[in-house]
Design an enzyme around this catalytic site. Structure first.
Site, PDB file in Angstrom:
ATOM      1  N   ALA A   1       8.464   0.731   4.421  1.00 31.80           N
ATOM      2  CA  ALA A   1       7.997  -0.649   4.536  1.00 31.80           C
ATOM      3  C   ALA A   1       6.551  -0.840   4.985  1.00 31.80           C
ATOM      4  O   ALA A   1       5.942  -1.854   4.645  1.00 31.80           O
ATOM      5  CB  ALA A   1       8.920  -1.410   5.483  1.00 31.80           C
TER       6      ALA A   1
ATOM      7  N   PRO B   1       2.594  -1.059   5.334  1.00 31.09           N
ATOM      8  CA  PRO B   1       2.254  -1.905   6.489  1.00 31.09           C
ATOM      9  C   PRO B   1       2.978  -3.242   6.557  1.00 31.09           C
ATOM     10  O   PRO B   1       2.834  -3.968   7.527  1.00 31.09           O
ATOM     11  CB  PRO B   1       0.747  -2.132   6.314  1.00 31.09           C
ATOM     12  CG  PRO B   1       0.547  -2.104   4.832  1.00 31.09           C
ATOM     13  CD  PRO B   1       1.516  -1.059   4.312  1.00 31.09           C
TER      14      PRO B   1
ATOM     15  N   LYS C   1       5.312  -5.807   1.259  1.00 33.28           N
ATOM     16  CA  LYS C   1       6.536  -6.082   0.507  1.00 33.28           C
ATOM     17  C   LYS C   1       7.644  -6.591   1.428  1.00 33.28           C
ATOM     18  O   LYS C   1       8.527  -7.338   0.989  1.00 33.28           O
ATOM     19  CB  LYS C   1       6.973  -4.841  -0.267  1.00 33.28           C
ATOM     20  CG  LYS C   1       5.995  -4.463  -1.387  1.00 33.28           C
ATOM     21  CD  LYS C   1       6.487  -3.282  -2.205  1.00 33.28           C
ATOM     22  CE  LYS C   1       5.527  -2.973  -3.353  1.00 33.28           C
ATOM     23  NZ  LYS C   1       4.228  -2.472  -2.898  1.00 33.28           N
TER      24      LYS C   1
ATOM     25  N   GLU D   1      10.383   2.163   8.516  1.00 36.25           N
ATOM     26  CA  GLU D   1       9.224   3.032   8.308  1.00 36.25           C
ATOM     27  C   GLU D   1       9.463   4.347   9.032  1.00 36.25           C
ATOM     28  O   GLU D   1       9.635   4.371  10.257  1.00 36.25           O
ATOM     29  CB  GLU D   1       7.947   2.362   8.827  1.00 36.25           C
ATOM     30  CG  GLU D   1       6.706   3.226   8.727  1.00 36.25           C
ATOM     31  CD  GLU D   1       6.467   3.782   7.331  1.00 36.25           C
ATOM     32  OE1 GLU D   1       6.208   5.004   7.217  1.00 36.25           O
ATOM     33  OE2 GLU D   1       6.540   3.017   6.350  1.00 36.25           O
TER      34      GLU D   1
ATOM     35  N   CYS E   1       2.983   3.168  -6.974  1.00 36.84           N
ATOM     36  CA  CYS E   1       1.629   2.831  -7.426  1.00 36.84           C
ATOM     37  C   CYS E   1       1.068   4.032  -8.185  1.00 36.84           C
ATOM     38  O   CYS E   1      -0.064   4.456  -7.984  1.00 36.84           O
ATOM     39  CB  CYS E   1       0.730   2.414  -6.275  1.00 36.84           C
ATOM     40  SG  CYS E   1       0.600   3.605  -4.932  1.00 36.84           S
TER      41      CYS E   1
END
Length: 463
Positions: A112, A114, A117, A135, A232
């Site tokens: 998650a 920074p 989303k 995280e 990405c």
């Protein structure tokens, strides 16, 4: 044609990808900058000036110029999040799969930090839905927590756990987002340094890591629940190949997401299972590189065993009544303590909180209200930024721009208060944090770890 410093073999690796236009792609990297985009917080409406809307996200907007977000008090108040436009496509996916389903859902954002989303997911769900933002890298948890606290919602839990820890929560979640660690080629224009780390060997390592993460977390997804997978990266090994594996080995079914041609998104199908995926190429979309896919789980991996909670503190009803004074719709919340701190979470999430506390390491649960000292509450920063605070129960001080920057830098504030006590420090009606007003001074309680450290603010550069 290519004098942009792409890694060796990078363009060749993309040449066979569906919809890839090499000349357009290279031109976008050579001749245009990454656009600046923000996503507005629907829970904190403000008078922010926006330009062109992001087509796949109603709250997303392109800005014609990049302001100094650090010196915009509305950014610190959580009125918007600075997020790359392509990433906002997750909002479109969630709204598509939720359009005919009004039942409450539990959502996990597995990777998650920074928090872009996570805040997006939090905007797309309702108060009876629960978001768990996880995280694994502990040094990244504070920024995730800060960003979700700014967003202001109480139906959020932040955890710091390895993906395999979630396998204990069998069939717990209805939606899981895995924005997987990847080789990062989609960020080349925004972060040219990422090119130095790209290699075909690293792509393969990322593929293997993504397989492990997904295998670890999938038992936590409910039957008929949805997995949203994104990277990405442009590499099919990290994208379509992973989606093929999910359909082939884990009995997931591909979900086709409706898109419009004018958006410029490339719709793909995987080689083996013909599963749908969505590719974003700079030059074809006004955004950076992204791959996203949505799948539905068709098998049942079992349920958790009976759970008995032995972790609850015995707390006084008198103290609960004191805490309730500071909360809107106070009876709709469940109140509990962690050490000396009082916290509040939507009452409908009490059972889920107990289960998660038992199985996971939690860093944030709902809203931290503060500590009681006799008849007084020492309020927490999370309460100030939350949307559940009863503002009629506290003093409020409106700051102008220069005073707001002084406050956010944790400097002395040029004010002559006429009242005493704890006060919300507001800018344009939005809370920034707390200060204590005393007869001859103001004590600034803005958290020092998130204060503005830049030496000289420019002229106001708010969006």
């Amino acid at each position: 044609m290519n004098n942009y410093p792409f890694p060796e073999n990078f363009l060749a690796s993309l040449s066979a990808e569906n919809g890839f236009d090499e000349q357009n792609f290279v031109n976008a990297h050579q001749n245009s900058d990454a656009p600046t985009t923000i996503r507005l917080n629907p829970f904190k409406p403000s008078a922010i000036k926006t330009d062109e809307q992001v087509p796949w996200c109603a709250d997303g907007f392109y800005l014609n110029t990049r302001p100094s977000f650090t010196f915009d008090p509305l950014f610190h108040a959580g009125c918007y999040y600075v997020q790359e436009a392509s990433s906002m496509f997750i909002d479109h996916i969630v709204k598509h799969i939720r359009q005919n389903n009004t039942e409450p859902v539990k959502v996990l954002d597995l990777c998650a930090a920074p928090g872009g989303k996570s805040t997006l997911l939090n905007s797309a769900i309702g108060p009876d839905d629960l978001l768990v933002a996880n995280e694994i890298i502990k040094t990244r948890v504070p920024i995730l927590t800060d960003n979700l606290s700014r967003w202001g919602q109480s139906n959020v839990i932040v955890s710091s756990n390895d993906p395999k820890d979630f396998s204990r929560l069998k069939s717990f979640f209805d939606i899981i987002l895995v924005d997987a660690p990847c080789s990062g080629s989609g960020m080349f224009r925004k972060d040219p340094q990422a090119m130095n780390e790209w290699s075909e060997a690293n792509v393969e390592l990322c593929h293997q890591r993504q397989e492990r993460i997904l295998a670890d977390v999938l038992p936590a997804l409910n039957e008929d629940g949805y997995l949203i997978y994104s990277t990405c990266s442009y590499s099919h090994q990290e994208n379509e190949d992973i989606v093929d594996l999910l359909c082939r080995e884990f009995d997931l079914e591909s979900i086709r997401i409706p898109i419009y041609k004018e958006w410029g998104i490339v719709e793909t199908q995987s080689a083996q299972q013909k599963a749908w995926g969505y590719r974003f190429y700079p030059g074809q979309v006004k955004g950076e590189g992204l791959f996203a896919a949505c799948l539905q789980k068709k098998n049942n991996t079992g349920q958790m065993g009976n759970f008995k909670n032995n972790m609850q503190q015995k707390i006084s009803s008198r103290e609960i009544d004191q805490v309730k004074t500071y909360i809107n719709n106070a009876d709709s919340f469940y109140y509990f303590k962690v050490s000396d701190d009082w916290l509040a979470i939507n009452r409908v999430h009490k059972e889920s909180l107990n289960i998660l506390q038992y199985h996971l390491y939690l860093k944030k649960s709902g809203v931290r209200v503060g500590q009681l000292m006799g008849k007084d509450l020492i309020p927490d920063h999370e309460l100030a930024l939350s949307t559940i605070i009863n503002k009629e129960a506290v003093l409020q001080t409106e700051l102008n721009y220069d005073q707001a920057i002084q406050y956010l830098r944790r400097d002395n504030i040029d004010l002559n208060p006429t009242e005493k006590g704890w006060s919300l420090m507001n800018f344009e009606g939005h809370a920034l944090g707390w200060a204590k007003l005393l007869p001859n001074r103001i004590n600034n309680y803005y958290p020092k770890e998130i204060r503005i450290l830049a030496p000289q603010p420019p002229k106001r550069g708010a969006v």
